[in-house]
Design an enzyme around this catalytic site. Structure first.
Site, mmCIF file in Angstrom:
data_model
loop_
_atom_site.group_PDB
_atom_site.id
_atom_site.type_symbol
_atom_site.label_atom_id
_atom_site.label_comp_id
_atom_site.label_asym_id
_atom_site.label_seq_id
_atom_site.Cartn_x
_atom_site.Cartn_y
_atom_site.Cartn_z
ATOM 1 N N LYS A 14 -0.266 -32.862 24.408
ATOM 2 C CA LYS A 14 -0.707 -31.543 24.492
ATOM 3 C C LYS A 14 -1.820 -31.259 24.179
ATOM 4 O O LYS A 14 -2.814 -30.555 24.671
ATOM 5 C CB LYS A 14 0.459 -30.629 23.525
ATOM 6 C CG LYS A 14 1.882 -30.805 23.846
ATOM 7 C CD LYS A 14 2.616 -29.556 22.965
ATOM 8 C CE LYS A 14 2.415 -29.953 21.627
ATOM 9 N NZ LYS A 14 2.966 -31.327 21.016
ATOM 10 N N ARG A 89 7.622 -22.145 19.995
ATOM 11 C CA ARG A 89 8.165 -23.261 19.678
ATOM 12 C C ARG A 89 9.822 -23.043 19.369
ATOM 13 O O ARG A 89 10.569 -23.914 19.481
ATOM 14 C CB ARG A 89 7.902 -24.174 18.458
ATOM 15 C CG ARG A 89 6.691 -25.223 18.789
ATOM 16 C CD ARG A 89 6.227 -25.971 17.320
ATOM 17 N NE ARG A 89 5.859 -27.243 17.428
ATOM 18 C CZ ARG A 89 4.536 -27.544 17.563
ATOM 19 N NH1 ARG A 89 3.679 -26.546 18.049
ATOM 20 N NH2 ARG A 89 4.322 -28.810 17.477
ATOM 21 N N ARG A 128 -1.361 -42.953 16.181
ATOM 22 C CA ARG A 128 -2.450 -42.072 15.788
ATOM 23 C C ARG A 128 -2.508 -42.291 14.175
ATOM 24 O O ARG A 128 -3.640 -42.009 13.695
ATOM 25 C CB ARG A 128 -1.949 -40.762 16.304
ATOM 26 C CG ARG A 128 -2.678 -39.787 15.752
ATOM 27 C CD ARG A 128 -2.771 -38.521 16.430
ATOM 28 N NE ARG A 128 -1.489 -37.851 15.922
ATOM 29 C CZ ARG A 128 -0.894 -36.527 16.407
ATOM 30 N NH1 ARG A 128 -1.811 -36.044 17.443
ATOM 31 N NH2 ARG A 128 0.206 -36.257 16.069
ATOM 32 N N ARG A 134 -2.943 -38.662 9.767
ATOM 33 C CA ARG A 134 -2.350 -37.460 9.749
ATOM 34 C C ARG A 134 -1.287 -37.586 8.742
ATOM 35 O O ARG A 134 -0.328 -38.350 9.030
ATOM 36 C CB ARG A 134 -2.128 -36.817 10.994
ATOM 37 C CG ARG A 134 -2.540 -35.447 11.261
ATOM 38 C CD ARG A 134 -2.398 -35.011 12.510
ATOM 39 N NE ARG A 134 -1.265 -34.516 12.860
ATOM 40 C CZ ARG A 134 -0.859 -33.774 14.162
ATOM 41 N NH1 ARG A 134 -1.830 -33.738 14.939
ATOM 42 N NH2 ARG A 134 0.373 -33.297 14.063
ATOM 43 N N ARG A 145 10.344 -34.267 13.489
ATOM 44 C CA ARG A 145 9.646 -33.431 14.518
ATOM 45 C C ARG A 145 10.165 -33.360 16.023
ATOM 46 O O ARG A 145 10.428 -32.417 16.465
ATOM 47 C CB ARG A 145 8.162 -33.677 14.322
ATOM 48 C CG ARG A 145 7.621 -33.203 13.330
ATOM 49 C CD ARG A 145 6.281 -33.853 12.816
ATOM 50 N NE ARG A 145 5.345 -34.030 13.962
ATOM 51 C CZ ARG A 145 4.393 -34.953 14.203
ATOM 52 N NH1 ARG A 145 4.231 -35.983 13.189
ATOM 53 N NH2 ARG A 145 3.428 -34.788 15.029
HETATM 54 P P1 B4P Z 1 -0.120 -34.555 21.295
HETATM 55 O O1 B4P Z 1 0.976 -34.091 21.979
HETATM 56 O O2 B4P Z 1 -1.775 -34.328 21.789
HETATM 57 O O3 B4P Z 1 -0.179 -34.333 19.754
HETATM 58 P P2 B4P Z 1 -0.507 -32.816 19.136
HETATM 59 O O4 B4P Z 1 -0.984 -31.619 20.035
HETATM 60 O O5 B4P Z 1 -1.001 -33.168 17.836
HETATM 61 O O6 B4P Z 1 1.242 -32.345 18.864
HETATM 62 P P3 B4P Z 1 1.946 -32.076 17.694
HETATM 63 O O7 B4P Z 1 3.276 -31.963 18.107
HETATM 64 O O8 B4P Z 1 2.134 -33.743 16.961
HETATM 65 O O9 B4P Z 1 1.349 -31.499 16.705
HETATM 66 P P4 B4P Z 1 0.785 -29.984 16.676
HETATM 67 O O10 B4P Z 1 -0.664 -30.041 16.026
HETATM 68 O O11 B4P Z 1 0.996 -29.120 17.658
HETATM 69 O O12 B4P Z 1 -0.284 -36.212 21.006
HETATM 70 C C1 B4P Z 1 -1.436 -36.766 20.590
HETATM 71 C C2 B4P Z 1 -1.429 -38.424 20.581
HETATM 72 O O13 B4P Z 1 -0.641 -39.212 21.508
HETATM 73 C C3 B4P Z 1 -2.842 -38.974 20.082
HETATM 74 O O14 B4P Z 1 -2.777 -40.125 19.309
HETATM 75 C C4 B4P Z 1 -3.341 -39.297 21.598
HETATM 76 O O15 B4P Z 1 -4.183 -40.006 21.626
HETATM 77 C C5 B4P Z 1 -1.908 -39.760 22.196
HETATM 78 N N1 B4P Z 1 -1.770 -39.701 23.599
HETATM 79 C C6 B4P Z 1 -1.773 -38.461 24.419
HETATM 80 N N2 B4P Z 1 -1.848 -38.762 25.687
HETATM 81 C C7 B4P Z 1 -1.713 -40.098 25.767
HETATM 82 C C8 B4P Z 1 -1.182 -40.922 27.011
HETATM 83 N N3 B4P Z 1 -1.269 -40.709 28.150
HETATM 84 N N4 B4P Z 1 -0.870 -42.091 26.806
HETATM 85 C C9 B4P Z 1 -0.929 -42.819 25.556
HETATM 86 N N5 B4P Z 1 -1.357 -41.907 24.509
HETATM 87 C C10 B4P Z 1 -1.480 -40.599 24.676
HETATM 88 O O16 B4P Z 1 1.856 -29.282 15.447
HETATM 89 C C11 B4P Z 1 1.762 -29.840 13.803
HETATM 90 C C12 B4P Z 1 2.649 -29.112 13.022
HETATM 91 O O17 B4P Z 1 1.940 -27.708 13.006
HETATM 92 C C13 B4P Z 1 4.120 -28.766 13.496
HETATM 93 O O18 B4P Z 1 5.047 -30.007 13.092
HETATM 94 C C14 B4P Z 1 4.417 -27.620 12.636
HETATM 95 O O19 B4P Z 1 4.765 -27.863 11.364
HETATM 96 C C15 B4P Z 1 3.307 -26.743 12.690
HETATM 97 N N6 B4P Z 1 3.188 -25.954 13.821
HETATM 98 C C16 B4P Z 1 2.440 -25.872 14.984
HETATM 99 N N7 B4P Z 1 2.817 -24.989 16.026
HETATM 100 C C17 B4P Z 1 3.822 -24.256 15.338
HETATM 101 C C18 B4P Z 1 4.537 -23.164 15.764
HETATM 102 N N8 B4P Z 1 4.529 -22.561 16.865
HETATM 103 N N9 B4P Z 1 5.465 -22.743 14.984
HETATM 104 C C19 B4P Z 1 6.015 -23.408 13.709
HETATM 105 N N10 B4P Z 1 5.258 -24.412 13.259
HETATM 106 C C20 B4P Z 1 4.262 -25.002 14.013
#
Ligand code: B4P
Length: 192
Positions: A14, A89, A128, A134, A145
């Site tokens: 994402k 979410r 990652r 992280r 998660r």
């Molecule tokens: P991503 O999917 O980009 O990870 P993210 O954005 O950090 O999402 P995540 O769900 O983990 O956390 P978020 O910050 O939203 O994946 C990235 C990884 O995959 C990288 O290492 C990248 O290099 C690799 N990758 C990507 N594409 C690839 C491909 N094609 N091939 C290989 N590798 C690839 O949320 C974090 C926390 O915040 C949540 O757990 C929660 O506690 C809180 N939070 C956020 N939003 C919330 C909400 N709306 N409500 C309540 N809590 C919330």
């Protein structure tokens, strides 16, 4: 003008794709996870509250998250559209976002769901963890998660599917390949 959401399980890409879509379409990308992490780093009251939940892989309570999104969507840089990454979410967050948009007489154009299977996601996020350290990227928390995504966020996806604005994109493959799929999917969705 594009108002869109990107939804997907943790690690589906994402954040990675949101940055690229934002550059290509000139819309501001807003990641609730990034806003929380910036607050954690700055040790703000919001960050101190959010960290407890994030480290455990739990959702930050809606009471905190919803207000934060309302404030962010009230800023002037979203006038030309936005891409929300990681929100909503929960179905309660969907209702809240509906309210914010209705107040501004706005609607979503596209909801993009990135798909990938759980084992691929665990492998990516453990990769990652080695690079960024992280605090929520360890195996037990990653699996929690993922469980929350299946239990709560899939219902969000179903709501947007019912409204006919959902587009699914396969998130497996190289990052550039996925970006090509995403941009094609957005163009076709907007053309409908
Ligand atoms: P991503 O999917 O980009 O990870 P993210 O954005 O950090 O999402 P995540 O769900 O983990 O956390 P978020 O910050 O939203 O994946 C990235 C990884 O995959 C990288 O290492 C990248 O290099 C690799 N990758 C990507 N594409 C690839 C491909 N094609 N091939 C290989 N590798 C690839 O949320 C974090 C926390 O915040 C949540 O757990 C929660 O506690 C809180 N939070 C956020 N939003 C919330 C909400 N709306 N409500 C309540 N809590 C919330």
């Amino acid at each position: 003008m594009t108002r869109m959401l990107i939804i997907g399980p943790p690690g589906s890409g994402k954040g990675t794709q949101a940055e690229r879509i934002s550059e290509r379409l000139g819309v501001v990308a807003i990641s609730t996870g990034d806003i929380f992490r910036a607050n954690v780093k700055g040790e703000t009251p919001l960050g101190i509250e959010a960290k407890k939940y994030m480290d455990a892989g739990d959702f930050v309570p809606d009471s905190v998250t919803n207000n934060m999104v309302r404030d962010r969507l009230g800023q002037s840089d979203v006038e030309n559209g936005f891409l929300l990454d990681g929100y909503p979410r929960t179905t309660a967050q969907v209702d809240y976002l509906d309210q914010i948009l209705a107040e501004g007489e706005q609607e979503l154009d596209v909801v993009l769901q990135l798909t990938a299977d759980d084992e691929e996601l665990v492998t990516r996020l453990l990769g990652r963890a080695k690079e960024t350290g992280r605090s929520d990227d360890n195996e037990a928390v990653i699996r929690h998660r993922l469980d929350l995504y299946h239990e709560q966020t899939e219902a969000v996806v179903a709501k947007y599917a019912e409204r006919g604005i959902l587009t699914q994109v396969d998130g497996i493959g190289g990052i550039d390949e996925v970006t090509d799929r995403v941009l094609t999917a957005i163009e076709s969705a907007k053309a409908v």
